[in-house]
Design a protein around this motif. Sequence first.
Motif, PDB file in Angstrom:
ATOM      1  N   ARG A  34      -5.385   4.293  -9.477  1.00 25.97           N
ATOM      2  CA  ARG A  34      -5.979   5.009  -8.339  1.00 25.97           C
ATOM      3  C   ARG A  34      -7.151   5.832  -8.854  1.00 25.97           C
ATOM      4  O   ARG A  34      -6.978   6.785  -9.623  1.00 25.97           O
ATOM      5  N   THR A  35      -8.341   5.474  -8.430  1.00 26.68           N
ATOM      6  CA  THR A  35      -9.546   6.144  -8.935  1.00 26.68           C
ATOM      7  C   THR A  35     -10.034   7.261  -8.018  1.00 26.68           C
ATOM      8  O   THR A  35     -10.843   8.095  -8.426  1.00 26.68           O
ATOM      9  N   SER A  36      -9.571   7.258  -6.759  1.00 30.59           N
ATOM     10  CA  SER A  36      -9.897   8.325  -5.820  1.00 30.59           C
ATOM     11  C   SER A  36      -8.857   8.277  -4.713  1.00 30.59           C
ATOM     12  O   SER A  36      -7.938   7.460  -4.746  1.00 30.59           O
ATOM     13  N   GLU A  37      -9.003   9.122  -3.722  1.00 37.05           N
ATOM     14  CA  GLU A  37      -8.042   9.121  -2.615  1.00 37.05           C
ATOM     15  C   GLU A  37      -7.976   7.762  -1.918  1.00 37.05           C
ATOM     16  O   GLU A  37      -6.935   7.354  -1.424  1.00 37.05           O
ATOM     17  N   THR A  38      -9.098   7.055  -1.892  1.00 35.95           N
ATOM     18  CA  THR A  38      -9.146   5.803  -1.118  1.00 35.95           C
ATOM     19  C   THR A  38      -9.398   4.561  -1.970  1.00 35.95           C
ATOM     20  O   THR A  38      -9.362   3.446  -1.435  1.00 35.95           O
ATOM     21  N   ASN A  39      -9.671   4.715  -3.253  1.00 35.59           N
ATOM     22  CA  ASN A  39     -10.071   3.558  -4.061  1.00 35.59           C
ATOM     23  C   ASN A  39      -9.103   3.292  -5.213  1.00 35.59           C
ATOM     24  O   ASN A  39      -8.546   4.222  -5.810  1.00 35.59           O
ATOM     25  N   PHE A  40      -8.951   1.998  -5.520  1.00 35.39           N
ATOM     26  CA  PHE A  40      -8.083   1.545  -6.596  1.00 35.39           C
ATOM     27  C   PHE A  40      -8.813   0.469  -7.393  1.00 35.39           C
ATOM     28  O   PHE A  40      -9.574  -0.316  -6.824  1.00 35.39           O
ATOM     29  N   THR A  41      -8.580   0.425  -8.689  1.00 39.13           N
ATOM     30  CA  THR A  41      -9.098  -0.673  -9.497  1.00 39.13           C
ATOM     31  C   THR A  41      -7.921  -1.512  -9.980  1.00 39.13           C
ATOM     32  O   THR A  41      -6.868  -0.971 -10.355  1.00 39.13           O
ATOM     33  N   LYS A  96       0.835  -1.210   0.000  1.00 47.05           N
ATOM     34  CA  LYS A  96       0.000   0.000   0.000  1.00 47.05           C
ATOM     35  C   LYS A  96       0.868   1.258   0.000  1.00 47.05           C
ATOM     36  O   LYS A  96       0.479   2.291  -0.540  1.00 47.05           O
ATOM     37  N   THR A  97       2.067   1.143   0.583  1.00 41.19           N
ATOM     38  CA  THR A  97       3.004   2.270   0.590  1.00 41.19           C
ATOM     39  C   THR A  97       3.217   2.821  -0.812  1.00 41.19           C
ATOM     40  O   THR A  97       3.233   4.044  -1.016  1.00 41.19           O
ATOM     41  N   LEU A  98       3.395   1.921  -1.783  1.00 36.56           N
ATOM     42  CA  LEU A  98       3.606   2.365  -3.155  1.00 36.56           C
ATOM     43  C   LEU A  98       2.326   2.903  -3.776  1.00 36.56           C
ATOM     44  O   LEU A  98       2.338   3.928  -4.471  1.00 36.56           O
ATOM     45  N   LEU A  99       1.218   2.213  -3.558  1.00 39.62           N
ATOM     46  CA  LEU A  99      -0.052   2.660  -4.141  1.00 39.62           C
ATOM     47  C   LEU A  99      -0.415   4.063  -3.668  1.00 39.62           C
ATOM     48  O   LEU A  99      -0.973   4.854  -4.428  1.00 39.62           O
ATOM     49  N   ASP A 100      -0.083   4.365  -2.415  1.00 37.07           N
ATOM     50  CA  ASP A 100      -0.393   5.688  -1.870  1.00 37.07           C
ATOM     51  C   ASP A 100       0.444   6.795  -2.511  1.00 37.07           C
ATOM     52  O   ASP A 100       0.164   7.978  -2.311  1.00 37.07           O
ATOM     53  N   MET A 101       1.481   6.418  -3.281  1.00 35.10           N
ATOM     54  CA  MET A 101       2.326   7.413  -3.960  1.00 35.10           C
ATOM     55  C   MET A 101       1.811   7.760  -5.353  1.00 35.10           C
ATOM     56  O   MET A 101       2.402   8.585  -6.042  1.00 35.10           O
ATOM     57  N   LEU A 102       0.710   7.126  -5.765  1.00 37.30           N
ATOM     58  CA  LEU A 102       0.110   7.445  -7.061  1.00 37.30           C
ATOM     59  C   LEU A 102      -0.779   8.680  -6.965  1.00 37.30           C
ATOM     60  O   LEU A 102      -1.482   8.875  -5.976  1.00 37.30           O
ATOM     61  N   LYS A 103      -0.785   9.474  -8.021  1.00 35.93           N
ATOM     62  CA  LYS A 103      -1.804  10.507  -8.157  1.00 35.93           C
ATOM     63  C   LYS A 103      -3.159   9.842  -8.385  1.00 35.93           C
ATOM     64  O   LYS A 103      -3.223   8.698  -8.854  1.00 35.93           O
ATOM     65  N   VAL A 104      -4.218  10.542  -8.098  1.00 34.73           N
ATOM     66  CA  VAL A 104      -5.530  10.063  -8.531  1.00 34.73           C
ATOM     67  C   VAL A 104      -5.514  10.051 -10.065  1.00 34.73           C
ATOM     68  O   VAL A 104      -5.142  11.038 -10.700  1.00 34.73           O
ATOM     69  N   GLY A 105      -5.877   8.919 -10.632  1.00 32.03           N
ATOM     70  CA  GLY A 105      -5.758   8.725 -12.076  1.00 32.03           C
ATOM     71  C   GLY A 105      -4.455   8.077 -12.484  1.00 32.03           C
ATOM     72  O   GLY A 105      -4.298   7.665 -13.634  1.00 32.03           O
TER      73      GLY A 105
END
Length: 220
Positions: free
Chosen positions: A190-197, A161-170
Motif C-alpha cells: 500500500r503506497t497511499s490511501e488509494t494506491n497499491f503496487t 479489496k477488503t483485505l488490502l484496505d486493512m494494510l497501513k500505508v507502507g
Amino acid sequence: MNLQNVEQARYYMIEQQIRPWDVSDDAVIELLTLVKREDFVPLAQKSLAFVDMAIALPGDQSMLPPRVQARLLQDAAVTSTDKVLEIGTGTGFMTAILARQSQRVISLEINPELAEMAQSNLQRAGIHNVEIRQADGSKGTLADAPFDVIVLGGSVAEVPKTLLDMLKVGGRLVGIVGEEPIMHAQTITRTSETNFTVIDKWDDNAPRLVNFPQPSAFKF
C-alpha cells in the motif's frame, strides 16, 4: 526417528529444498532451524515433516511445502515492530515463525479443529504473542486494522479489496494468487490511501484458502 536423524532431516530440508529456492534471509533460515516443524505436523504425518510436499490437514486443507512457506516468510520481511494478520493458520507453523519475528500476530482459521490444533501447538512451543481466532479469513478483521503485514497461508484467485484496505500505508500483503496451471506469489504494498503496487515474485501453485471469491467464468 531419533533426534540425530531429525536434525539431519531438518538440515537437508534447508540445504536441499529451501536455499536452492532463493531463500537467503539469514533470519528466516535461523527460525526454520529453531522452530521445530515436526511439532506442527499432525501425528499421522510426522514422517512427512521435512518432505517437499503439501501435507493434508483436516477440512480438505493443507500445510504448504517447506520451501513455499520459507519463500513467503522471506517476502513478508517482518520486523520486530510489525503487527501481522495471517489468513489460514493451519497447524500454526508459519504463525510461530511470524510471531518470533513480529510484535503481535492475529491469525484467522476457519476450521475449528485446526484452530484448536494450532493453539495447542503454539502453547507447547512457548509462543504467546499470537491470537488464534476461529473465523472466516476472507473477511479479515477490520476492528484490529491497520496491519503492517498480511500473510495468506494458501492461494486465492484474487486478493479481496477488503483485505488490502486493512494494510497501513507502507504495509504489504504476501500470498499466492491466480489460477492453475501457474499461480504467482505476489507482494502487494500500500503506497497511499488509494494506491497499491503489485510485484510478481515467483511462480508456484498452492491449495485454495476457504471462502475466498472465485472470479466468474461467465464472459460476454
